[in-house]
Design a protein around this motif. Structure first.
Motif, PDB file in Angstrom:
ATOM      1  N   PRO A  72       0.827  -1.208   0.000  1.00  0.00           N
ATOM      2  CA  PRO A  72       0.000   0.000   0.000  1.00  0.00           C
ATOM      3  C   PRO A  72       0.862   1.258   0.000  1.00  0.00           C
ATOM      4  O   PRO A  72       1.924   1.290   0.618  1.00  0.00           O
ATOM      5  CB  PRO A  72      -0.801  -0.100   1.301  1.00  0.00           C
ATOM      6  CG  PRO A  72      -0.697  -1.522   1.721  1.00  0.00           C
ATOM      7  CD  PRO A  72       0.580  -2.052   1.151  1.00  0.00           C
ATOM      8  N   CYS A  73       0.414   2.264  -0.704  1.00  0.00           N
ATOM      9  CA  CYS A  73       1.155   3.526  -0.796  1.00  0.00           C
ATOM     10  C   CYS A  73       0.360   4.601  -0.069  1.00  0.00           C
ATOM     11  O   CYS A  73      -0.641   5.087  -0.573  1.00  0.00           O
ATOM     12  CB  CYS A  73       1.360   3.901  -2.260  1.00  0.00           C
ATOM     13  SG  CYS A  73       2.319   5.381  -2.499  1.00  0.00           S
ATOM     14  N   ASP A  74       0.801   4.928   1.151  1.00  0.00           N
ATOM     15  CA  ASP A  74       0.086   5.906   1.968  1.00  0.00           C
ATOM     16  C   ASP A  74       1.083   6.894   2.546  1.00  0.00           C
ATOM     17  O   ASP A  74       1.953   6.525   3.328  1.00  0.00           O
ATOM     18  CB  ASP A  74      -0.664   5.189   3.090  1.00  0.00           C
ATOM     19  CG  ASP A  74      -1.435   6.141   3.976  1.00  0.00           C
ATOM     20  OD1 ASP A  74      -1.657   7.300   3.570  1.00  0.00           O
ATOM     21  OD2 ASP A  74      -1.815   5.735   5.083  1.00  0.00           O
ATOM     22  N   GLY A  76       0.070   9.445   4.316  1.00  0.00           N
ATOM     23  CA  GLY A  76      -0.589  10.078   5.447  1.00  0.00           C
ATOM     24  C   GLY A  76      -1.344  11.343   5.104  1.00  0.00           C
ATOM     25  O   GLY A  76      -1.738  12.086   5.990  1.00  0.00           O
ATOM     26  N   ASP A  77      -1.572  11.588   3.814  1.00  0.00           N
ATOM     27  CA  ASP A  77      -2.271  12.812   3.426  1.00  0.00           C
ATOM     28  C   ASP A  77      -3.716  12.558   3.011  1.00  0.00           C
ATOM     29  O   ASP A  77      -4.396  13.463   2.535  1.00  0.00           O
ATOM     30  CB  ASP A  77      -1.519  13.518   2.296  1.00  0.00           C
ATOM     31  CG  ASP A  77      -1.315  12.633   1.078  1.00  0.00           C
ATOM     32  OD1 ASP A  77      -1.830  11.496   1.070  1.00  0.00           O
ATOM     33  OD2 ASP A  77      -0.625  13.073   0.138  1.00  0.00           O
ATOM     34  N   GLY A  78      -4.197  11.326   3.188  1.00  0.00           N
ATOM     35  CA  GLY A  78      -5.578  11.012   2.887  1.00  0.00           C
ATOM     36  C   GLY A  78      -5.872  10.775   1.413  1.00  0.00           C
ATOM     37  O   GLY A  78      -7.011  10.533   1.047  1.00  0.00           O
ATOM     38  N   ASP A  80      -5.891   8.558  -1.894  1.00  0.00           N
ATOM     39  CA  ASP A  80      -5.779   7.160  -2.297  1.00  0.00           C
ATOM     40  C   ASP A  80      -4.798   7.054  -3.455  1.00  0.00           C
ATOM     41  O   ASP A  80      -4.908   7.770  -4.446  1.00  0.00           O
ATOM     42  CB  ASP A  80      -7.141   6.605  -2.732  1.00  0.00           C
ATOM     43  CG  ASP A  80      -8.058   6.348  -1.554  1.00  0.00           C
ATOM     44  OD1 ASP A  80      -7.541   6.103  -0.446  1.00  0.00           O
ATOM     45  OD2 ASP A  80      -9.289   6.382  -1.737  1.00  0.00           O
ATOM     46  N   ARG A  81      -3.845   6.146  -3.314  1.00  0.00           N
ATOM     47  CA  ARG A  81      -2.859   5.930  -4.364  1.00  0.00           C
ATOM     48  C   ARG A  81      -2.836   4.455  -4.735  1.00  0.00           C
ATOM     49  O   ARG A  81      -3.194   3.594  -3.947  1.00  0.00           O
ATOM     50  CB  ARG A  81      -1.479   6.366  -3.889  1.00  0.00           C
ATOM     51  CG  ARG A  81      -1.361   7.857  -3.694  1.00  0.00           C
ATOM     52  CD  ARG A  81       0.074   8.251  -3.335  1.00  0.00           C
ATOM     53  NE  ARG A  81       0.223   9.689  -3.332  1.00  0.00           N
ATOM     54  CZ  ARG A  81      -0.135  10.476  -2.314  1.00  0.00           C
ATOM     55  NH1 ARG A  81      -0.661   9.947  -1.232  1.00  0.00           N
ATOM     56  NH2 ARG A  81       0.039  11.780  -2.379  1.00  0.00           N
ATOM     57  N   PRO A  83      -1.356   0.855  -5.161  1.00  0.00           N
ATOM     58  CA  PRO A  83      -0.328   0.135  -4.414  1.00  0.00           C
ATOM     59  C   PRO A  83       0.936  -0.023  -5.273  1.00  0.00           C
ATOM     60  O   PRO A  83       0.867  -0.064  -6.496  1.00  0.00           O
ATOM     61  CB  PRO A  83      -0.956  -1.223  -4.122  1.00  0.00           C
ATOM     62  CG  PRO A  83      -2.345  -1.164  -4.613  1.00  0.00           C
ATOM     63  CD  PRO A  83      -2.546   0.079  -5.382  1.00  0.00           C
TER      64      PRO A  83
END
Length: 142
Positions: A72-74, A76-78, A80-81, A83
């Motif tokens: 998963p690519c997060d 922390g900025d909310g 959705d990206r 993976p």
């Protein structure tokens, strides 16, 4: 019916060095308990140099990495990206990060108690300045 053998991949002997662009590291790569490669990351944004013990081992490692699910690519900025697909270099980087985090937590646990509370944000813990003991754990659970 027999199941496919599980492959265990881990890094050991991780040594790090801070650089202007992040950190450099050297480590040993193990598959199923056997040392299969030496890894050197110079810390300037390129791929790590990996010296495998044989071409067969190298091919097995990269094939294994391709079978793992995307990460998963997060940030922390909310947002959705997509993976990130898994590959060998990415897997080694994740293993090194996990090794360093485990080392940091083990060091903290020598003199403090770490607790993951239901109210803590993901990836964080509450730290109590008291060594862990079964009695202290029972008191925290009460």
């Amino acid at each position: 019916m027999t199941s496919a053998p599980k492959t265990r991949v881990e890094v050991k002997n991780v040594k790090t060095l801070n650089t202007p662009d992040g950190y450099a590291y050297n480590c040993s790569l193990y598959m199923d308990g056997e040392k299969v490669a030496e890894v050197h990351e110079e810390g300037h944004g390129g791929a790590p140099m990996i010296r495998f013990s044989s071409r067969t081992v190298e091919q097995t490692f990269y094939e294994y990495a391709k079978t793992l699910p995307p990460e998963p690519c997060d940030f922390g900025d909310g947002v959705d990206r997509e993976p990130l697909p898994m590959d060998g270099e990415f897997l080694i980087g994740l293993l090194v990060e996990q090794y360093l985090e485990d080392k940091r937590l083990r060091r903290l646990c020598r003199k403090k108690t770490l607790v993951r509370m239901t109210t803590d944000p993901p990836g964080t813990m509450t730290v109590f300045s008291r060594p862990y003991s079964p009695e202290y754990a029972a008191r925290l659970r009460a």
